[in-house]
Design a protein around this motif. Structure first.
Motif, short mmCIF file in Angstrom:
data_model
loop_
_atom_site.label_atom_id
_atom_site.label_comp_id
_atom_site.label_asym_id
_atom_site.label_seq_id
_atom_site.Cartn_x
_atom_site.Cartn_y
_atom_site.Cartn_z
N HIS A 18 46.92 16.43 45.69
CA HIS A 18 46.16 15.79 44.62
C HIS A 18 44.69 16.04 44.92
CE1 HIS A 18 49.21 12.62 43.03
NE2 HIS A 18 49.58 13.85 42.81
N VAL A 19 43.96 16.47 43.92
CA VAL A 19 42.54 16.77 44.07
C VAL A 19 41.78 15.98 43.02
CG1 VAL A 19 40.78 18.57 43.99
CG2 VAL A 19 43.07 19.12 44.85
N LYS A 20 40.76 15.28 43.47
CA LYS A 20 39.89 14.54 42.55
C LYS A 20 38.50 15.14 42.63
CE LYS A 20 42.47 10.36 42.33
NZ LYS A 20 42.43 8.97 42.02
N LEU A 21 37.91 15.34 41.47
CA LEU A 21 36.56 15.89 41.39
C LEU A 21 35.60 14.81 40.93
CD1 LEU A 21 37.44 19.24 39.58
CD2 LEU A 21 37.10 18.87 42.02
N PHE A 22 34.42 14.79 41.53
CA PHE A 22 33.40 13.80 41.21
C PHE A 22 32.11 14.51 40.87
CE2 PHE A 22 36.39 11.94 44.14
CZ PHE A 22 36.62 10.67 43.65
N GLY A 23 31.40 14.00 39.89
CA GLY A 23 30.09 14.52 39.56
C GLY A 23 29.05 13.93 40.50
N ASP A 24 28.59 14.71 41.44
CA ASP A 24 27.52 14.32 42.35
C ASP A 24 26.34 15.25 42.10
OD1 ASP A 24 28.88 12.31 43.59
OD2 ASP A 24 29.16 13.32 45.50
N GLY A 25 25.47 14.87 41.22
CA GLY A 25 24.32 15.72 40.90
C GLY A 25 24.46 16.41 39.56
N ARG A 26 25.63 16.38 38.99
CA ARG A 26 25.83 16.90 37.63
C ARG A 26 27.04 16.19 37.04
NH1 ARG A 26 27.88 23.10 37.76
NH2 ARG A 26 28.10 22.77 35.54
N PRO A 27 27.05 16.00 35.75
CA PRO A 27 28.18 15.29 35.14
C PRO A 27 29.44 16.14 35.15
CG PRO A 27 26.59 15.95 33.46
CD PRO A 27 26.01 16.33 34.79
N ILE A 28 30.56 15.49 35.29
CA ILE A 28 31.86 16.18 35.24
C ILE A 28 32.47 15.93 33.87
CG2 ILE A 28 33.14 14.27 36.29
CD1 ILE A 28 34.06 17.61 37.42
N SER A 29 33.07 16.93 33.33
CA SER A 29 33.75 16.81 32.04
C SER A 29 35.17 17.34 32.21
CB SER A 29 33.02 17.63 30.97
OG SER A 29 33.10 19.01 31.28
N TYR A 30 36.00 17.08 31.23
CA TYR A 30 37.37 17.61 31.25
C TYR A 30 37.34 19.14 31.32
CZ TYR A 30 42.05 18.86 29.75
OH TYR A 30 43.30 19.42 29.68
N GLU A 31 36.45 19.75 30.55
CA GLU A 31 36.36 21.21 30.52
C GLU A 31 35.93 21.77 31.87
OE1 GLU A 31 34.98 19.17 28.21
OE2 GLU A 31 36.39 19.60 26.58
N LEU A 32 34.95 21.13 32.52
CA LEU A 32 34.50 21.59 33.84
C LEU A 32 35.59 21.37 34.87
CD1 LEU A 32 32.39 22.75 35.72
CD2 LEU A 32 31.39 20.46 35.92
N ALA A 33 36.28 20.24 34.81
CA ALA A 33 37.38 19.98 35.75
C ALA A 33 38.46 21.04 35.60
CB ALA A 33 37.95 18.59 35.51
N ASN A 34 38.77 21.43 34.38
CA ASN A 34 39.78 22.46 34.13
C ASN A 34 39.33 23.82 34.67
OD1 ASN A 34 42.41 22.50 33.25
ND2 ASN A 34 41.88 23.27 31.23
N GLU A 35 38.04 24.14 34.51
CA GLU A 35 37.49 25.39 35.06
C GLU A 35 37.60 25.40 36.58
OE1 GLU A 35 33.50 26.09 33.67
OE2 GLU A 35 34.09 25.74 31.59
#
Length: 120
Positions: A66-83
């Motif tokens: 399981h991998v969780k992504l967090f926006g630290d310094g830039r916002p995270i979006s569904y599209e960026l998470a998918n990329e």
């Protein structure tokens, strides 16, 4: 060069692979979720020694993280998470045998307080 079984099971190694393939400003946390062992058919009485998963005589280990992504310094979006997910999948697919791409889509964005409250 393919990764060894020990590398695949090493959470720190997997963390470094993920970090190397996500953009600056995104932080990732990962943990081993499930490990599946498959005994080779030749070692199972009453089962044909033909395998459609690969060479007969090998034991396959499947590690699911399981991998969780967090926006630290830039916002995270569904599209960026998918990329990010696709970038990591690309390297995993080239460095392992039998890896399936795109097993699960990226999740929708949630506040980190909700994620930690859910027991992550």
């Amino acid at each position: 060069e393919l990764w060894s079984g020990d590398q695949v099971l090493d959470n720190d190694f997997i963390s470094s692979v993920i970090r190397d393939h996500i953009p600056t400003g995104i932080r990732a946390e990962n943990r081993l979720f499930r490990l599946v062992l498959e005994v080779a058919p030749t070692e199972c009485p009453g089962i044909s020694n033909v395998s459609n998963t690969g060479p007969v005589g090998y034991e396959y280990k499947v590690a699911e993280y399981h991998v969780k992504l967090f926006g630290d310094g830039r916002p995270i979006s569904y599209e960026l998470a998918n990329e990010c997910k696709k970038a990591v999948e690309d390297v995993v697919q080239t460095r392992t045998v039998g890896t399936r791409r795109g097993g699960w889509p990226a999740s929708h964005v949630f506040p980190s307080t909700v994620q930690y409250g859910a027991g992550w």
